[in-house]
Design a protein around this motif. Structure first.
Motif, PDB file in Angstrom:
ATOM      1  N   ASN A   1     -20.587   4.916 -32.376  1.00  0.00           N
ATOM      2  CA  ASN A   1     -20.538   3.892 -33.419  1.00  0.00           C
ATOM      3  C   ASN A   1     -21.780   3.000 -33.352  1.00  0.00           C
ATOM      4  O   ASN A   1     -21.841   2.070 -32.562  1.00  0.00           O
ATOM      5  N   HIS A   2     -22.753   3.299 -34.194  1.00  0.00           N
ATOM      6  CA  HIS A   2     -23.991   2.520 -34.188  1.00  0.00           C
ATOM      7  C   HIS A   2     -23.792   1.123 -34.782  1.00  0.00           C
ATOM      8  O   HIS A   2     -24.489   0.179 -34.408  1.00  0.00           O
ATOM      9  N   ALA A   3     -22.826   1.004 -35.686  1.00  0.00           N
ATOM     10  CA  ALA A   3     -22.672  -0.235 -36.442  1.00  0.00           C
ATOM     11  C   ALA A   3     -21.946  -1.333 -35.670  1.00  0.00           C
ATOM     12  O   ALA A   3     -22.244  -2.518 -35.845  1.00  0.00           O
ATOM     13  N   ASP A   4     -21.007  -0.944 -34.818  1.00  0.00           N
ATOM     14  CA  ASP A   4     -20.156  -1.938 -34.162  1.00  0.00           C
ATOM     15  C   ASP A   4     -19.888  -1.523 -32.723  1.00  0.00           C
ATOM     16  O   ASP A   4     -19.113  -0.601 -32.465  1.00  0.00           O
ATOM     17  N   GLU A   5     -20.527  -2.208 -31.797  1.00  0.00           N
ATOM     18  CA  GLU A   5     -20.376  -1.865 -30.376  1.00  0.00           C
ATOM     19  C   GLU A   5     -18.926  -1.988 -29.916  1.00  0.00           C
ATOM     20  O   GLU A   5     -18.448  -1.198 -29.098  1.00  0.00           O
ATOM     21  N   GLU A   6     -18.215  -2.974 -30.452  1.00  0.00           N
ATOM     22  CA  GLU A   6     -16.829  -3.189 -30.045  1.00  0.00           C
ATOM     23  C   GLU A   6     -15.902  -2.070 -30.522  1.00  0.00           C
ATOM     24  O   GLU A   6     -14.803  -1.903 -29.997  1.00  0.00           O
ATOM     25  N   ALA A   7     -16.347  -1.319 -31.526  1.00  0.00           N
ATOM     26  CA  ALA A   7     -15.526  -0.237 -32.075  1.00  0.00           C
ATOM     27  C   ALA A   7     -15.853   1.123 -31.443  1.00  0.00           C
ATOM     28  O   ALA A   7     -15.278   2.139 -31.831  1.00  0.00           O
ATOM     29  N   VAL A   8     -16.754   1.136 -30.481  1.00  0.00           N
ATOM     30  CA  VAL A   8     -17.139   2.389 -29.826  1.00  0.00           C
ATOM     31  C   VAL A   8     -15.949   2.994 -29.087  1.00  0.00           C
ATOM     32  O   VAL A   8     -15.265   2.314 -28.321  1.00  0.00           O
ATOM     33  N   LYS A   9     -15.711   4.268 -29.303  1.00  0.00           N
ATOM     34  CA  LYS A   9     -14.628   4.973 -28.614  1.00  0.00           C
ATOM     35  C   LYS A   9     -15.156   5.947 -27.565  1.00  0.00           C
ATOM     36  O   LYS A   9     -14.509   6.184 -26.552  1.00  0.00           O
ATOM     37  N   VAL A  10     -16.328   6.530 -27.825  1.00  0.00           N
ATOM     38  CA  VAL A  10     -16.896   7.501 -26.888  1.00  0.00           C
ATOM     39  C   VAL A  10     -18.331   7.110 -26.552  1.00  0.00           C
ATOM     40  O   VAL A  10     -19.180   7.012 -27.446  1.00  0.00           O
ATOM     41  N   LYS A  11     -18.584   6.877 -25.279  1.00  0.00           N
ATOM     42  CA  LYS A  11     -19.925   6.522 -24.814  1.00  0.00           C
ATOM     43  C   LYS A  11     -20.589   7.781 -24.259  1.00  0.00           C
ATOM     44  O   LYS A  11     -20.478   8.088 -23.078  1.00  0.00           O
ATOM     45  N   TYR A  12     -21.281   8.495 -25.139  1.00  0.00           N
ATOM     46  CA  TYR A  12     -21.818   9.815 -24.777  1.00  0.00           C
ATOM     47  C   TYR A  12     -22.783   9.774 -23.595  1.00  0.00           C
ATOM     48  O   TYR A  12     -22.674  10.587 -22.672  1.00  0.00           O
ATOM     49  N   VAL A  13     -23.726   8.849 -23.627  1.00  0.00           N
ATOM     50  CA  VAL A  13     -24.725   8.792 -22.552  1.00  0.00           C
ATOM     51  C   VAL A  13     -24.076   8.396 -21.234  1.00  0.00           C
ATOM     52  O   VAL A  13     -24.337   9.010 -20.194  1.00  0.00           O
ATOM     53  N   GLU A  14     -23.237   7.390 -21.267  1.00  0.00           N
ATOM     54  CA  GLU A  14     -22.564   6.965 -20.032  1.00  0.00           C
ATOM     55  C   GLU A  14     -21.716   8.101 -19.463  1.00  0.00           C
ATOM     56  O   GLU A  14     -21.722   8.336 -18.249  1.00  0.00           O
ATOM     57  N   ASN A  15     -20.994   8.788 -20.313  1.00  0.00           N
ATOM     58  CA  ASN A  15     -20.155   9.897 -19.844  1.00  0.00           C
ATOM     59  C   ASN A  15     -21.000  11.002 -19.215  1.00  0.00           C
ATOM     60  O   ASN A  15     -20.613  11.582 -18.190  1.00  0.00           O
ATOM     61  N   ALA A  16     -22.157  11.271 -19.827  1.00  0.00           N
ATOM     62  CA  ALA A  16     -23.043  12.318 -19.303  1.00  0.00           C
ATOM     63  C   ALA A  16     -23.592  11.934 -17.936  1.00  0.00           C
ATOM     64  O   ALA A  16     -23.553  12.736 -16.993  1.00  0.00           O
ATOM     65  N   VAL A  17     -24.093  10.719 -17.821  1.00  0.00           N
ATOM     66  CA  VAL A  17     -24.670  10.278 -16.546  1.00  0.00           C
ATOM     67  C   VAL A  17     -23.589  10.166 -15.476  1.00  0.00           C
ATOM     68  O   VAL A  17     -23.799  10.563 -14.322  1.00  0.00           O
ATOM     69  N   ASP A  18     -22.424   9.654 -15.833  1.00  0.00           N
ATOM     70  CA  ASP A  18     -21.320   9.555 -14.874  1.00  0.00           C
ATOM     71  C   ASP A  18     -20.951  10.930 -14.320  1.00  0.00           C
ATOM     72  O   ASP A  18     -20.696  11.084 -13.119  1.00  0.00           O
ATOM     73  N   ALA A  19     -20.922  11.933 -15.191  1.00  0.00           N
ATOM     74  CA  ALA A  19     -20.606  13.294 -14.756  1.00  0.00           C
ATOM     75  C   ALA A  19     -21.665  13.811 -13.790  1.00  0.00           C
ATOM     76  O   ALA A  19     -21.338  14.385 -12.741  1.00  0.00           O
TER      77      ALA A  19
END
Length: 204
Positions: A165-183
């Motif tokens: 969600n580029h428009a609203d950070e509070e509405a983000v459901k999936v953090k792709y980069v964070e999930n990738a780095v965490d993995a």
């Protein structure tokens, strides 16, 4: 007549070849590819390369810029990514791929101003001559490439958007980069490897 046909055929082949892009030139890096190093000028006027980072586990390379509203909307999130993951071995390196002759707001001098205004905690590099972004295959700002440092080189593990969600950070459901780095930090496979980058087109 036969010679003419041969010459014509060779000429057509050369002409077609000249305007035919290779797979890498058309699409840039894919998951599993080895990313080559670069040497780009930072806003502090020093040159920065991936190889300068001796003790890291990988990199979060983000193509971004000054003027694009999508890029601006993500600036605080990019700073947050760097603050969270730099200490864990995955620093952010931001690269401005735009040609300032096409988009004057993305000049190197204005990059310095923007980095100071926002308090960027990461290098903000200028792709002078626009040589690096085509290698990666970046098409938007922002466009992210997560690289894992290995004995074989810097391997591309994720390509795409920062989150959903580029428009609203509070509405983000999936953090792709964070999930990738965490993995990667857990030595696990990245589950979502490629997403569509949403942003402004790169100004060539």
């Amino acid at each position: 007549m036969k010679v003419f046909k041969i010459v014509l055929g060779v000429s057509l082949f050369v002409l077609i070849s000249a305007f035919t892009l290779t797979k890498s030139e058309m699409s840039g890096y894919e998951i599993g590819d080895k990313a080559t190093d670069f040497k780009l000028k930072n806003v502090d006027d020093k040159m920065v390369s991936l190889s300068d980072y001796k003790d890291v586990k990988g990199y979060i390379v983000i193509f971004t810029c000054n003027h694009c509203p999508y890029a601006v909307a993500y600036e605080d999130r990019i700073i947050a990514l760097d603050k969270k993951y730099k200490k864990l071995g995955y620093p952010v390196l931001a690269i401005n791929p735009n040609n300032p002759e096409v988009q004057e707001k993305d000049s190197f001098e204005l990059m310095k101003v923007r980095a100071k205004e926002k308090g960027f905690t990461f290098p903000y590099l200028f792709d002078e001559g626009q040589k690096i972004y085509p290698q990666y295959g970046a098409t938007k700002t922002p466009h992210v490439y997560v690289l894992q440092k290995t004995k074989e080189g810097n391997i591309v593990k994720y390509i795409g958007a920062i989150d959903d969600n580029h428009a609203d950070e509070e509405a983000v459901k999936v953090k792709y980069v964070e999930n990738a780095v965490d993995a990667l930090l857990k030595n696990k496979e990245v589950s979502v490897k490629v997403t569509k980058a949403i942003g402004c087109s790169i100004k060539a």
